[in-house]
Design a protein around this motif. Structure first.
Motif, PDB file in Angstrom:
ATOM      1  N   PRO A 141       0.841  -1.203   0.000  1.00  0.00           N
ATOM      2  CA  PRO A 141       0.000   0.000   0.000  1.00  0.00           C
ATOM      3  C   PRO A 141       0.876   1.254   0.000  1.00  0.00           C
ATOM      4  O   PRO A 141       2.093   1.165   0.209  1.00  0.00           O
ATOM      5  CB  PRO A 141      -0.798  -0.133   1.300  1.00  0.00           C
ATOM      6  N   PRO A 142       0.273   2.438  -0.221  1.00  0.00           N
ATOM      7  CA  PRO A 142       1.071   3.655  -0.436  1.00  0.00           C
ATOM      8  C   PRO A 142       2.135   3.948   0.619  1.00  0.00           C
ATOM      9  O   PRO A 142       3.316   4.110   0.277  1.00  0.00           O
ATOM     10  CB  PRO A 142       0.003   4.753  -0.479  1.00  0.00           C
ATOM     11  N   TYR A 143       1.761   4.016   1.899  1.00  0.00           N
ATOM     12  CA  TYR A 143       2.752   4.427   2.898  1.00  0.00           C
ATOM     13  C   TYR A 143       3.753   3.315   3.215  1.00  0.00           C
ATOM     14  O   TYR A 143       4.898   3.604   3.583  1.00  0.00           O
ATOM     15  CB  TYR A 143       2.044   4.912   4.167  1.00  0.00           C
ATOM     16  N   ALA A 144       3.369   2.078   3.069  1.00  0.00           N
ATOM     17  CA  ALA A 144       4.339   0.987   3.188  1.00  0.00           C
ATOM     18  C   ALA A 144       5.340   1.060   2.036  1.00  0.00           C
ATOM     19  O   ALA A 144       6.542   0.806   2.213  1.00  0.00           O
ATOM     20  CB  ALA A 144       3.630  -0.358   3.199  1.00  0.00           C
ATOM     21  N   ALA A 145       4.845   1.415   0.854  1.00  0.00           N
ATOM     22  CA  ALA A 145       5.731   1.603  -0.298  1.00  0.00           C
ATOM     23  C   ALA A 145       6.685   2.762  -0.055  1.00  0.00           C
ATOM     24  O   ALA A 145       7.865   2.708  -0.428  1.00  0.00           O
ATOM     25  CB  ALA A 145       4.904   1.842  -1.563  1.00  0.00           C
ATOM     26  N   LEU A 146       6.192   3.836   0.580  1.00  0.00           N
ATOM     27  CA  LEU A 146       7.047   4.989   0.879  1.00  0.00           C
ATOM     28  C   LEU A 146       8.167   4.610   1.835  1.00  0.00           C
ATOM     29  O   LEU A 146       9.329   4.994   1.635  1.00  0.00           O
ATOM     30  CB  LEU A 146       6.197   6.116   1.470  1.00  0.00           C
ATOM     31  N   ILE A 147       7.829   3.846   2.885  1.00  0.00           N
ATOM     32  CA  ILE A 147       8.855   3.405   3.832  1.00  0.00           C
ATOM     33  C   ILE A 147       9.895   2.534   3.128  1.00  0.00           C
ATOM     34  O   ILE A 147      11.102   2.680   3.335  1.00  0.00           O
ATOM     35  CB  ILE A 147       8.202   2.638   4.996  1.00  0.00           C
ATOM     36  N   THR A 148       9.432   1.629   2.272  1.00  0.00           N
ATOM     37  CA  THR A 148      10.353   0.767   1.517  1.00  0.00           C
ATOM     38  C   THR A 148      11.245   1.596   0.608  1.00  0.00           C
ATOM     39  O   THR A 148      12.447   1.317   0.472  1.00  0.00           O
ATOM     40  CB  THR A 148       9.555  -0.249   0.684  1.00  0.00           C
ATOM     41  N   PHE A 149      10.667   2.623  -0.003  1.00  0.00           N
ATOM     42  CA  PHE A 149      11.426   3.500  -0.901  1.00  0.00           C
ATOM     43  C   PHE A 149      12.517   4.255  -0.146  1.00  0.00           C
ATOM     44  O   PHE A 149      13.603   4.501  -0.692  1.00  0.00           O
ATOM     45  CB  PHE A 149      10.462   4.477  -1.578  1.00  0.00           C
ATOM     46  N   LEU A 150      12.253   4.611   1.119  1.00  0.00           N
ATOM     47  CA  LEU A 150      13.211   5.405   1.892  1.00  0.00           C
ATOM     48  C   LEU A 150      14.256   4.555   2.622  1.00  0.00           C
ATOM     49  O   LEU A 150      15.225   5.105   3.145  1.00  0.00           O
ATOM     50  CB  LEU A 150      12.463   6.268   2.910  1.00  0.00           C
ATOM     51  N   ILE A 151      14.063   3.242   2.661  1.00  0.00           N
ATOM     52  CA  ILE A 151      15.020   2.386   3.369  1.00  0.00           C
ATOM     53  C   ILE A 151      16.444   2.527   2.824  1.00  0.00           C
ATOM     54  O   ILE A 151      17.400   2.680   3.603  1.00  0.00           O
ATOM     55  CB  ILE A 151      14.550   0.915   3.342  1.00  0.00           C
ATOM     56  N   PRO A 152      16.669   2.478   1.492  1.00  0.00           N
ATOM     57  CA  PRO A 152      18.049   2.636   1.006  1.00  0.00           C
ATOM     58  C   PRO A 152      18.666   3.970   1.403  1.00  0.00           C
ATOM     59  O   PRO A 152      19.873   4.037   1.681  1.00  0.00           O
ATOM     60  CB  PRO A 152      17.902   2.522  -0.521  1.00  0.00           C
ATOM     61  N   VAL A 153      17.861   5.026   1.436  1.00  0.00           N
ATOM     62  CA  VAL A 153      18.372   6.339   1.840  1.00  0.00           C
ATOM     63  C   VAL A 153      18.855   6.293   3.289  1.00  0.00           C
ATOM     64  O   VAL A 153      19.949   6.772   3.613  1.00  0.00           O
ATOM     65  CB  VAL A 153      17.285   7.418   1.671  1.00  0.00           C
ATOM     66  N   ALA A 154      18.044   5.706   4.169  1.00  0.00           N
ATOM     67  CA  ALA A 154      18.394   5.641   5.586  1.00  0.00           C
ATOM     68  C   ALA A 154      19.599   4.747   5.831  1.00  0.00           C
ATOM     69  O   ALA A 154      20.470   5.062   6.651  1.00  0.00           O
ATOM     70  CB  ALA A 154      17.191   5.139   6.387  1.00  0.00           C
ATOM     71  N   VAL A 155      19.677   3.637   5.101  1.00  0.00           N
ATOM     72  CA  VAL A 155      20.779   2.683   5.309  1.00  0.00           C
ATOM     73  C   VAL A 155      22.109   3.269   4.843  1.00  0.00           C
ATOM     74  O   VAL A 155      23.151   3.102   5.507  1.00  0.00           O
ATOM     75  CB  VAL A 155      20.483   1.360   4.576  1.00  0.00           C
ATOM     76  N   LEU A 156      22.094   3.978   3.717  1.00  0.00           N
ATOM     77  CA  LEU A 156      23.343   4.466   3.132  1.00  0.00           C
ATOM     78  C   LEU A 156      23.745   5.855   3.614  1.00  0.00           C
ATOM     79  O   LEU A 156      24.865   6.292   3.348  1.00  0.00           O
ATOM     80  CB  LEU A 156      23.226   4.470   1.608  1.00  0.00           C
ATOM     81  N   LEU A 157      22.862   6.551   4.328  1.00  0.00           N
ATOM     82  CA  LEU A 157      23.204   7.883   4.826  1.00  0.00           C
ATOM     83  C   LEU A 157      24.440   7.873   5.722  1.00  0.00           C
ATOM     84  O   LEU A 157      25.313   8.739   5.571  1.00  0.00           O
ATOM     85  CB  LEU A 157      22.005   8.491   5.565  1.00  0.00           C
ATOM     86  N   PHE A 159      11.531   2.473  -6.845  1.00  0.00           N
ATOM     87  CA  PHE A 159      10.595   3.478  -7.357  1.00  0.00           C
ATOM     88  C   PHE A 159       9.816   2.934  -8.547  1.00  0.00           C
ATOM     89  O   PHE A 159       8.615   3.192  -8.687  1.00  0.00           O
ATOM     90  CB  PHE A 159      11.348   4.743  -7.760  1.00  0.00           C
ATOM     91  N   ALA A 160      10.491   2.184  -9.420  1.00  0.00           N
ATOM     92  CA  ALA A 160       9.789   1.587 -10.563  1.00  0.00           C
ATOM     93  C   ALA A 160       8.702   0.621 -10.105  1.00  0.00           C
ATOM     94  O   ALA A 160       7.640   0.529 -10.727  1.00  0.00           O
ATOM     95  CB  ALA A 160      10.795   0.868 -11.467  1.00  0.00           C
ATOM     96  N   LEU A 161       8.949  -0.084  -8.987  1.00  0.00           N
ATOM     97  CA  LEU A 161       7.979  -1.055  -8.483  1.00  0.00           C
ATOM     98  C   LEU A 161       6.838  -0.404  -7.705  1.00  0.00           C
ATOM     99  O   LEU A 161       5.725  -0.921  -7.677  1.00  0.00           O
ATOM    100  CB  LEU A 161       8.684  -2.071  -7.584  1.00  0.00           C
ATOM    101  N   THR A 162       7.121   0.712  -7.062  1.00  0.00           N
ATOM    102  CA  THR A 162       6.141   1.316  -6.147  1.00  0.00           C
ATOM    103  C   THR A 162       5.584   2.642  -6.654  1.00  0.00           C
ATOM    104  O   THR A 162       4.838   3.299  -5.927  1.00  0.00           O
ATOM    105  CB  THR A 162       6.783   1.549  -4.763  1.00  0.00           C
ATOM    106  N   LYS A 163       5.897   3.042  -7.877  1.00  0.00           N
ATOM    107  CA  LYS A 163       5.481   4.362  -8.361  1.00  0.00           C
ATOM    108  C   LYS A 163       3.971   4.541  -8.313  1.00  0.00           C
ATOM    109  O   LYS A 163       3.469   5.589  -7.875  1.00  0.00           O
ATOM    110  CB  LYS A 163       5.994   4.581  -9.783  1.00  0.00           C
TER     111      LYS A 163
END
Length: 199
Positions: free
Chosen positions: A85-101, A138-142
Motif C-alpha cells: 500500500p502507499p505508505y508501506a511503499a514509501l517506507i520501503t522506498f526510503l530504506i536505502p536512503v536511511a541505510v546508506l546515509l 521506485f519503478a515497483l512502487t510508483k
C-alpha cells in the motif's frame, strides 16, 4: 578557459531591463544585467550537469537491476514490494536512503580529515548502490507512491524544475556545439567498433 567562460556568459539571454549597481562610491558601476547573467550561468550549468549525471546513473542502475530481477528469488521479492500500500511503499522506498546515509556522512568525515581519495570512493560507492536500489524500488512502487497527494505534488514540481533547468541549458549555443561533437564521436566509435568486429 577564460574565453570559454565568457562565451557561456554571452550566450545567456539578456534581461529586458538593465539597471546599474554601485559597487562603491569611487568605483565604476556594474550593469545589473551582466551580474544577473553571470549568476544564472554559474548556478544553472552545475545544476544541469548534476541532473544529467543523476538521470544517466538512474537509467543505468535501473537497467542493471531489471536484468537481475529475472532471477526467481529477486522476482518474488519484487512481486511482494509491488503489492505494498502507499505508505508501506514509501517506507520501503526510503530504506536505502536511511541505510546508506551513514556511509555518505562517513565519506564527508574522511574528506574533511584529509582522506580525500578514500572518502570519494566511499561516497561514489554509496551513491551508486543507493541509486540502484532507489531506481528499482521506485519503478515497483510508483503507482502506490503517486496515491500519496503530497508525494505526487512534489514529484510533479521536481519534474517541472528539471525541465526548466534543461531548457535553460539547451538555450546555450555551446550546448548544441558540444552535443553535435558528442554525436560525431559516437558515430566514429560505432564505425570503429564495426570494423573491429569485422576483422
Amino acid at each position: 578557459m577564460r574565453f570559454l567562460f565568457w562565451k557561456i556568459i554571452r550566450s545567456v539571454p539578456k534581461p529586458t531591463k538593465t539597471a546599474l549597481i554601485p559597487i562603491a562610491s569611487d568605483s565604476p558601476k556594474v550593469p545589473l544585467g551582466v551580474m544577473s547573467r553571470i549568476m544564472r550561468a554559474l548556478l544553472a550549468i552545475p545544476a544541469a550537469l548534476w541532473l544529467f549525471i543523476e538521470d544517466w546513473l538512474w537509467e543505468a542502475m535501473l537497467s542493471l537491476t531489471s536484468a537481475l530481477a529475472k532471477l526467481p528469488p529477486i522476482r518474488w521479492v519484487e512481486s511482494q514490494i509491488a503489492k505494498l500500500p502507499p505508505y508501506a511503499a514509501l517506507i520501503t522506498f526510503l530504506i536505502p536512503v536511511a541505510v546508506l546515509l551513514p556511509f555518505k556522512l562517513a565519506a564527508f568525515w574522511l574528506i574533511a580529515h584529509g582522506n580525500s581519495v578514500l572518502g570519494a570512493i566511499v561516497f561514489v560507492a554509496a551513491k551508486i548502490i543507493g541509486t540502484a536500489f532507489l531506481a528499482r524500488i521506485f519503478a515497483l512502487t510508483k503507482n502506490a507512491l503517486m496515491k500519496i497527494v503530497w508525494f505526487a505534488r512534489a514529484y510533479v514540481v521536481l519534474q517541472v524544475w528539471k525541465q526548466r533547468i534543461y531548457a535553460y541549458v539547451r538555450a546555450f549555443p555551446l550546448y548544441h556545439a558540444t552535443r553535435s561533437r558528442m554525436r560525431a564521436l559516437r558515430r566514429q566509435f560505432k564505425i570503429w567498433w564495426q570494423r573491429m568486429k569485422a576483422q
